[in-house]
Design a protein around this motif. Structure first.
Motif, PDB file in Angstrom:
ATOM      1  N   PRO A  25      72.156-101.371 129.975  1.00  0.00           N
ATOM      2  CA  PRO A  25      72.324-102.301 128.857  1.00  0.00           C
ATOM      3  C   PRO A  25      72.849-103.678 129.277  1.00  0.00           C
ATOM      4  O   PRO A  25      72.703-104.653 128.542  1.00  0.00           O
ATOM      5  N   LEU A  26      73.460-103.762 130.454  1.00  0.00           N
ATOM      6  CA  LEU A  26      74.007-105.035 130.943  1.00  0.00           C
ATOM      7  C   LEU A  26      73.015-105.796 131.812  1.00  0.00           C
ATOM      8  O   LEU A  26      73.328-106.879 132.318  1.00  0.00           O
ATOM      9  N   GLY A  27      71.819-105.237 132.022  1.00  0.00           N
ATOM     10  CA  GLY A  27      70.828-105.895 132.874  1.00  0.00           C
ATOM     11  C   GLY A  27      71.181-105.813 134.345  1.00  0.00           C
ATOM     12  O   GLY A  27      70.827-106.686 135.136  1.00  0.00           O
ATOM     13  N   ILE A  28      71.876-104.737 134.731  1.00  0.00           N
ATOM     14  CA  ILE A  28      72.299-104.517 136.114  1.00  0.00           C
ATOM     15  C   ILE A  28      71.612-103.256 136.622  1.00  0.00           C
ATOM     16  O   ILE A  28      71.562-102.248 135.923  1.00  0.00           O
ATOM     17  N   GLY A  48      73.063-105.257 141.153  1.00  0.00           N
ATOM     18  CA  GLY A  48      73.131-106.665 140.787  1.00  0.00           C
ATOM     19  C   GLY A  48      72.304-106.910 139.545  1.00  0.00           C
ATOM     20  O   GLY A  48      71.625-106.004 139.041  1.00  0.00           O
ATOM     21  N   PRO A  49      72.322-108.147 139.050  1.00  0.00           N
ATOM     22  CA  PRO A  49      71.547-108.461 137.853  1.00  0.00           C
ATOM     23  C   PRO A  49      70.052-108.431 138.139  1.00  0.00           C
ATOM     24  O   PRO A  49      69.612-108.772 139.233  1.00  0.00           O
ATOM     25  N   THR A  50      69.299-108.014 137.135  1.00  0.00           N
ATOM     26  CA  THR A  50      67.843-107.957 137.273  1.00  0.00           C
ATOM     27  C   THR A  50      67.185-109.261 136.848  1.00  0.00           C
ATOM     28  O   THR A  50      66.002-109.451 137.080  1.00  0.00           O
ATOM     29  N   ALA A  51      67.945-110.162 136.230  1.00  0.00           N
ATOM     30  CA  ALA A  51      67.441-111.483 135.845  1.00  0.00           C
ATOM     31  C   ALA A  51      68.503-112.509 136.194  1.00  0.00           C
ATOM     32  O   ALA A  51      69.694-112.183 136.253  1.00  0.00           O
ATOM     33  N   GLY A  59      68.852-110.154 141.781  1.00  0.00           N
ATOM     34  CA  GLY A  59      68.587-109.498 143.049  1.00  0.00           C
ATOM     35  C   GLY A  59      69.725-109.536 144.047  1.00  0.00           C
ATOM     36  O   GLY A  59      69.643-108.916 145.096  1.00  0.00           O
ATOM     37  N   LYS A  60      70.822-110.234 143.749  1.00  0.00           N
ATOM     38  CA  LYS A  60      71.942-110.287 144.679  1.00  0.00           C
ATOM     39  C   LYS A  60      72.922-109.156 144.349  1.00  0.00           C
ATOM     40  O   LYS A  60      73.485-109.106 143.269  1.00  0.00           O
TER      41      LYS A  60
END
Length: 139
Positions: A25-28, A48-51, A59-60
């Protein structure tokens, strides 16, 4: 200030199942995987975040888990949520994935008037939080 953090876990696959669900849900998500053969020791998964976000590029990896047999000791780690709905979704997903409730979603005014957070314990008993600092959205 912090570039990344790593935690030792008892069971990498159990921890991955929990964090995959709780972080969705957090985009991780897992954005990097390093095998035991590559490290000469244990496998590592980097989340890491997907966006792209203001604070970090997509991607980091900033949050790592690795199977160590003995988990890293007690700790508290908080992840930034875009809005209160993400905090609620994080808590629901983490609970459905086997997390233990350590504080239902809600305002914590003792931190500041808009501090909206939820807390869960991961499979190794660590306190994981999702927090939103923005005011509530008007209906």
């Amino acid at each position: 200030m912090i570039d990344h953090i790593g935690l030792g876990v008892r069971d990498l696959q159990a921890a991955r199942a929990f964090y995959d669900a709780a972080f969705a849900p957090l985009g991780i998500a897992v954005v990097m995987s390093v095998s035991a053969e590559q490290t000469g020791g244990t496998a590592h998964l980097g989340y890491g975040p997907t966006a792209d976000r203001r604070d970090i590029q997509a991607g980091k990896p900033s949050f790592w888990i690795s199977e160590s047999g003995a988990p890293t000791g007690p700790m508290h780690v908080a992840f930034l949520a875009r809005d209160r709905a993400q905090v609620d979704a994080f808590h629901a997903a983490a609970m459905a994935a086997g997390g233990a409730d350590n504080g239902a979603p809600g305002v914590r005014p003792h931190y500041h008037p808009n501090y909206y957070a939820a807390f869960v314990l991961d499979p190794d008993g660590r306190n994981v939080e999702a927090v939103c600092h923005a005011p509530a959205q008007e209906p």
